[in-house]
Design a protein around this motif. Structure first.
Motif, PDB file in Angstrom:
ATOM      1  N   PHE A 113       0.866  -1.134   0.138  1.00  0.00           N
ATOM      2  CA  PHE A 113       0.032  -0.110   0.117  1.00  0.00           C
ATOM      3  C   PHE A 113       0.813   1.381  -0.137  1.00  0.00           C
ATOM      4  N   ARG A 114       0.602   2.002  -0.973  1.00  0.00           N
ATOM      5  CA  ARG A 114       1.422   3.378  -0.901  1.00  0.00           C
ATOM      6  C   ARG A 114       0.431   4.518  -1.353  1.00  0.00           C
ATOM      7  N   HIS A 115       0.518   5.638  -0.745  1.00  0.00           N
ATOM      8  CA  HIS A 115      -0.361   6.596  -1.102  1.00  0.00           C
ATOM      9  C   HIS A 115       0.360   7.565  -2.213  1.00  0.00           C
ATOM     10  N   GLU A 116       0.393   6.958  -3.477  1.00  0.00           N
ATOM     11  CA  GLU A 116       0.744   7.715  -4.658  1.00  0.00           C
ATOM     12  C   GLU A 116      -0.249   8.219  -5.561  1.00  0.00           C
ATOM     13  N   ARG A 117       0.146   8.988  -6.453  1.00  0.00           N
ATOM     14  CA  ARG A 117      -0.770   9.407  -7.754  1.00  0.00           C
ATOM     15  C   ARG A 117      -1.153   8.344  -8.431  1.00  0.00           C
ATOM     16  N   GLY A 121      -0.135   1.521 -14.233  1.00  0.00           N
ATOM     17  CA  GLY A 121       1.281   0.746 -13.679  1.00  0.00           C
ATOM     18  C   GLY A 121       1.511   1.337 -12.249  1.00  0.00           C
ATOM     19  N   ARG A 122       0.627   2.225 -11.597  1.00  0.00           N
ATOM     20  CA  ARG A 122       0.850   2.731 -10.446  1.00  0.00           C
ATOM     21  C   ARG A 122      -0.405   2.681  -9.529  1.00  0.00           C
ATOM     22  N   TYR A 123      -0.388   2.108  -8.665  1.00  0.00           N
ATOM     23  CA  TYR A 123      -1.776   2.049  -7.840  1.00  0.00           C
ATOM     24  C   TYR A 123      -1.358   1.964  -6.180  1.00  0.00           C
ATOM     25  N   CYS A 210      15.512  11.190  -8.502  1.00  0.00           N
ATOM     26  CA  CYS A 210      14.219  12.061  -8.753  1.00  0.00           C
ATOM     27  C   CYS A 210      13.482  12.167  -9.839  1.00  0.00           C
ATOM     28  N   LYS A 211      12.373  11.889  -9.859  1.00  0.00           N
ATOM     29  CA  LYS A 211      11.380  11.636 -11.125  1.00  0.00           C
ATOM     30  C   LYS A 211      11.064  12.988 -11.584  1.00  0.00           C
ATOM     31  N   ILE A 212      11.295  13.988 -10.876  1.00  0.00           N
ATOM     32  CA  ILE A 212      10.760  15.396 -11.066  1.00  0.00           C
ATOM     33  C   ILE A 212      12.369  15.933 -12.176  1.00  0.00           C
TER      34      ILE A 212
HETATM   35 MG    MG Z   1       8.008   4.496  -6.183  1.00  0.00          MG
END
Ligand code: MG
Ligand code: ATP
Length: 425
Positions: A113-117, A121-123, A210-212
């Protein structure tokens, strides 16, 4: 306002045929793990928050994405990843006790469980399979971990997966590299995002993850870890690469790969599709870690492992047409006509006991409707019972492929069904 009777954002229901895909993948994974000598460990879905929120962990996952809640006096957190719970358990159960049993090779599978946007492919609830080999340090174990992940991707029929690999070196090498990064990024601080300012102070290696900022010009000339590895770290890394060469596993060295979690040392790796674009590319990723077992009180033992995103693996396999869903099917369909009480059910149960998959009608529907269902279930044998058959304990048995039908006594039904199915193979 969100409809409260829909799944929460970032979570999914898996239904019908999709579940059959998951089951296939899970079976492949379990079989591969058995071949590689990894045994399953099942730890709780939630732990005391401190298990995940370890000191010095400045990752986004720990600082921003955890589902944490209070119950009584405890702060609890839904697990955002598998490694820390496994290490907690390894130490709690003193699995380090007998050196002859090290490394302990463990695997886990289940929701994280991760509170991501949320995006493709990202949940927020996703599923990981992961392994940990704890208690021995060897480049061979690192190579074996990569080989296991790679093998699973091959067994799923995935094409064009490559491994990105890097070495973060030992503590000494990493310290030197951190200093070099601080020096290098100092004049560019204004260009970096807010998070990177924090990373600059806490752990500048992180800036590279960093993804940004990662496509900014100043990243291209950032110092490379390979210039900061000491001799023993270099030797270790060379042995990992030799192992990958010897096993024919395709890889690329990516000297800016640092991985998201803070506890990695030496080997780190990430598996991505060759033509990957975008940020949700990694299908499995991991590396070696030092210090984590010690942190939980189990002494100075290293580990190596990876986490594999099952949604991403399955999406890719479906896109590449290498994994097909199973449609529901039943070997035998039992049709009851007229007033036959529980006779149809009795036959159904007897055949299930004998090992066949058997479906029946529960609602006294028309013959036509029942034939339609048997067709949908792709049944090879249809058994029809009416009042006559019920009275003399027989049944009409239809071989669907051969279009033949005969009257069979109850006691011989199982044998007859077996023969028809065998003939159909
Ligand atoms: Mg990640
Ligand atoms: P990413 O760079 O994609 O955010 P990560 O570095 O956070 O990944 P890890 O913590 O190493 O990922 O987890 C291992 C694997 O779990 C990833 O390679 C990915 O396949 C999968 N994964 C991670 N986060 C998610 C998520 N929110 N939804 C689906 N899969 C995920």
């Amino acid at each position: 306002m969100a409809n409260k009777y829909q799944v929460p954002r970032g979570t999914q229901d898996f239904l019908g045929e999709t579940v059959s895909l998951w089951q296939k993948v899970e079976t492949i994974i379990r079989e591969e793990c058995a071949r590689y000598g990894y045994s399953e460990i099942r730890t709780p879905i939630f732990e005391h928050t401190e298990v995940f929120k370890t000191e010095n962990d400045s990752s986004d996952m720990v600082t921003k994405e955890m589902y944490t809640f209070n119950m009584g006096d405890s702060s609890l957190t839904l697990r955002p990843e598998g490694t820390k719970g496994v290490i907690r358990s390894f130490v709690e159960h003193k699995m380090y006790g007998n050196p002859a049993e090290l490394p302990q090779k463990l695997y886990y599978m289940g929701p994280m469980f991760r509170h991501e946007r949320p995006q493709k492919g990202r949940y927020r609830q996703f599923h990981q399979f992961g392994i940990e080999a704890i208690g021995a340090k060897s480049p061979l174990l690192d190579v074996e971990a990569i080989a296991l992940g790679y093998d699973i991707s091959k067994k799923l029929g995935l094409k064009n997966i490559k491994i990105l690999v890097n070495s973060l070196g030992d503590e000494e090498s990493r310290n030197n590299y951190r200093n070099a990064l601080r020096e290098y990024f100092k004049p560019y601080l204004d260009e970096l995002c807010e998070d990177c300012h924090r990373r600059y102070e806490q752990n500048p290696l992180r800036i590279l993850d960093c993804k940004i900022d990662k496509d900014k010009e100043c990243f291209k000339n950032a110092p490379s870890i390979k210039d900061y590895l000491n001799e023993s770290s270099k030797e270790y890394f060379a042995l990992v690469l030799k192992g990958l060469d010897d096993l024919g596993i395709p890889y690329e060295i990516d000297d800016h790969l640092v991985r998201g979690l803070d506890y990695y040392s030496n080997t780190v790796f990430e598996a991505v599709p060759v033509d990957a674009t975008g940020q949700q590319a990694a299908v499995f990723a991991g590396g070696q870690y030092d210090g984590l077992v010690n942190y939980f009180g189990g002494g100075d033992l290293p580990g190596v492992g990876f986490g594999m995103g099952l949604e991403r693996m399955i999406n890719l396999a479906v896109e590449q047409n290498s994994l097909q869903a199973e449609t529901r099917h039943s070997d035998v369909y039992v049709i009851s006509l007229g007033n036959v009480s529980t006779y149809g059910l009795q036959i159904t149960q007897m055949l299930r006991d004998a090992g066949y998959s058997v479906e029946m009608d529960y609602q006294g529907r028309s013959l036509k409707a029942q034939f339609k269902t048997s067709d949908r279930l792709n049944s090879k044998v249809i058994i029809i019972v009416g009042e006559d058959e019920c009275g003399n304990k027989t049944a009409q048995v239809k071989d669907v492929a051969n279009k033949t039908q005969e009257t069979v006594e109850f006691a011989r039904l199982s044998e007859t069904v077996g023969n028809i199915l065998k003939g159909n193979e």
